[in-house]
Design an enzyme around this catalytic site. Structure first.
Site, PDB file in Angstrom:
ATOM      1  N   HIS A  24      26.631 -23.415  69.192  1.00 51.03           N
ATOM      2  CA  HIS A  24      25.797 -24.126  68.219  1.00 51.03           C
ATOM      3  C   HIS A  24      26.481 -24.191  66.864  1.00 51.03           C
ATOM      4  O   HIS A  24      25.840 -24.404  65.855  1.00 51.03           O
ATOM      5  CB  HIS A  24      24.433 -23.439  68.116  1.00 51.03           C
ATOM      6  N   LYS A  83      50.629  -3.394  51.689  1.00 45.34           N
ATOM      7  CA  LYS A  83      50.273  -1.994  51.433  1.00 45.34           C
ATOM      8  C   LYS A  83      51.061  -1.465  50.235  1.00 45.34           C
ATOM      9  O   LYS A  83      50.511  -0.791  49.362  1.00 45.34           O
ATOM     10  CB  LYS A  83      50.625  -1.126  52.654  1.00 45.34           C
ATOM     11  N   GLU A 129      48.956  -9.884  64.257  1.00 45.32           N
ATOM     12  CA  GLU A 129      49.922  -8.959  63.646  1.00 45.32           C
ATOM     13  C   GLU A 129      51.168  -8.794  64.523  1.00 45.32           C
ATOM     14  O   GLU A 129      52.252  -8.524  64.017  1.00 45.32           O
ATOM     15  CB  GLU A 129      49.237  -7.602  63.406  1.00 45.32           C
TER      16      GLU A 129
HETATM   17  O1  PA5 Z   1      48.662  -2.159  63.791  1.00 44.61           O
HETATM   18  C1  PA5 Z   1      49.112  -1.684  62.764  1.00 44.61           C
HETATM   19  O2  PA5 Z   1      50.233  -1.162  62.721  1.00 44.61           O
HETATM   20  C2  PA5 Z   1      48.309  -1.672  61.475  1.00 44.61           C
HETATM   21  O3  PA5 Z   1      47.188  -2.482  61.574  1.00 44.61           O
HETATM   22  C3  PA5 Z   1      47.885  -0.266  61.128  1.00 44.61           C
HETATM   23  O4  PA5 Z   1      47.125   0.268  62.181  1.00 44.61           O
HETATM   24  C4  PA5 Z   1      47.063  -0.235  59.834  1.00 44.61           C
HETATM   25  O5  PA5 Z   1      47.766  -0.828  58.790  1.00 44.61           O
HETATM   26  C5  PA5 Z   1      46.712   1.202  59.467  1.00 44.61           C
HETATM   27  O6  PA5 Z   1      47.877   1.976  59.333  1.00 44.61           O
HETATM   28  P1  PA5 Z   1      47.814   3.533  59.385  1.00 44.61           P
HETATM   29  O7  PA5 Z   1      47.383   3.940  60.735  1.00 44.61           O
HETATM   30  O8  PA5 Z   1      49.214   3.996  59.082  1.00 44.61           O
HETATM   31  O9  PA5 Z   1      46.846   4.000  58.349  1.00 44.61           O
END
Ligand code: PA5
Length: 430
Positions: free
Chosen positions: A292, A403, A271
């Site tokens: 394995h 999202k 990410e």
């Molecule tokens: O690292 C990130 O920004 C994302 O993975 C968020 O943590 C994830 O989408 C969850 O978002 P939120 O904390 O706003 O619910």
């Protein structure tokens, strides 16, 4: 955290990085380190994550979870960076109070967990930085309903960890729920060492100070040269190998307790760095189990991988019983730990022999301090990599896109991203 780059060097591996290339890269590491330090000094978005060991207040977290000290189970409702840090600590550290994570919205999984939990003795931590994530809010509503159906006052059993705004903050204010703040300017995947990752660990009775001390020690070792900082050595080498064709990074800890750490790493790496056509695709493996299975591909498949081998130097061990079985006497007298270590060394040597790059990462033990070092070290490595690759490490536009599309499809707002779903090209075969 200790890092050994020897098996990623050209001459051992192809792709590999030569000492001369590393020396050249080190000048860019020095510049990147200056930018990172400036960002940290100004607590700029994202860079503030590297200040967490010093800025987070473990007492505040311990105070907030005090009402839940008697919990028989803890459920964290959150997804992505709002769950994986806490899950990494929970699965690595033994505890009497079991921790569960409701991240996915798979109805079978959610129903099974809610059926099994002692709801009147479960602490629920709803975690969302934005306070608007559909999966988290939907799962929370399911938990709330299950508690109400069981005659449990959910407001007694629930606290939230969230930002200043959003549905969750409003709910906490309306119901007067205990609330922890997420750290300012720190994306979810960099928030393991904050309220987000540590609240569950506090209820489980883990030593937050030791986690933060390990992280802080790793932070103290950040320096303007990759040869002086294990975290930067790892980040710079991974970057250099990606440049040379290693588009995959297989994270392979030799400790069952670090399996979730590999999942956390995959999110951090993908990410943060998957932008502008750059990034390494994280793969998750577990030693010795995946010797394995995936090892065949790592040794003889495409030359597009860095394999990161992680292990603790010490662990609770168990003797292998002596045996009368023919041909097995070599096992008796050894320990399972000896065997796992031999597997580790053998995998590393096997990949080197085939000219495949690996990096060895070690901590003393998988304990609070070791986990603090690992989490912080990998975050710093990722930040450095992002600087070298010139990507915007701390944003996640692709995640936000998904999202919005999902919310739009469910009628949760007018998002143009949802329209794209109607444009899907189909080629159906039945
Ligand atoms: O690292 C990130 O920004 C994302 O993975 C968020 O943590 C994830 O989408 C969850 O978002 P939120 O904390 O706003 O619910």
């Amino acid at each position: 955290m200790r890092v050994d780059l020897g098996n990623a060097l050209a001459g051992v591996a192809e792709p590999g990085v030569s000492r001369a290339a590393l020396d050249d890269l080190d000048e860019r590491v020095a510049d990147a380190h200056e930018r990172i330090e400036r960002g940290r000094a100004d607590a700029e978005r994202g860079y503030a994550a590297l200040n967490l060991p010093e800025t987070v207040d473990p007492d505040e977290i311990r105070r907030a979870v005090e009402p839940f000290a008697d919990a028989e189970a803890i459920v964290t409702v959150g997804i992505g960076g709002s769950a994986l840090g806490a899950a990494t600590l929970a699965s690595a550290l033994p505890a009497e109070t079991p921790a569960y994570f409701l991240d996915n919205v798979d109805p079978e999984h959610v129903s099974r967990l809610l059926d099994d939990l002692p709801l009147d003795a479960t602490a629920v931590n709803v975690v969302s930085r934005s306070g608007t994530t559909a999966e988290t809010l939907a799962n929370f509503l399911a938990v709330r309903e299950a508690m109400a159906d069981a005659g449990v006052d959910w407001t007694d059993r629930t606290f939230v960890t969230t930002g200043e705004e959003g549905n969750l903050r409003r709910l906490a204010e309306r119901e007067d729920l205990p609330a922890l703040d997420v750290p300012e300017g720190v994306p979810g995947r960099f928030s393991a060492l904050s309220t987000v990752g540590l609240a569950c660990a506090a209820i489980q009775g883990h030593d937050l100070d030791a986690i933060l001390a390990g992280a802080s020690d790793e932070g103290d070792r950040l320096a303007g040269s990759l040869y002086e900082s294990p975290a930067y050595a790892y980040g710079a080498t991974a970057y250099a190998l990606e440049e040379r064709g290693a588009g995959v990074n297989a994270m392979m800890p030799y400790a069952e307790s670090l399996e979730t750490f590999a999942e956390w790493f995959a999110q951090l790496w993908a990410e943060s760095l998957g932008k502008d056509g750059r990034g390494q695709t994280p793969a998750r493996a577990l030693g010795a189990t995946d010797q394995h299975s995936q090892l065949q591909l790592y040794r003889a498949g495409p030359r597009d991988k860095l394999v990161t081998l992680v292990r603790p130097e010490e662990r609770r061990d168990r003797a292998i019983p002596e045996t009368e079985l023919e041909g097995l006497s070599y096992l008796g007298g050894s320990t399972l730990g000896d065997l796992l270590d031999a597997e580790f060394e053998a995998t590393e040597a096997s990949l080197a022999e085939a000219g495949r790059p690996t990096v060895r990462v070690e901590v003393d033990r998988v304990d609070e301090r070791g986990l603090g070092e690992l989490l912080y070290g990998m975050e710093a490595a990722c930040v450095l990599y992002g600087e070298l690759a010139e990507v915007s490490t701390f944003t996640q536009p692709a995640v936000e896109w998904g999202k919005k599309a999902a919310r739009g499809l469910l009628g949760g707002g007018d998002f143009e991203e949802a329209d794209a779903v109607a444009d899907k090209t189909t080629l159906t075969v039945e």
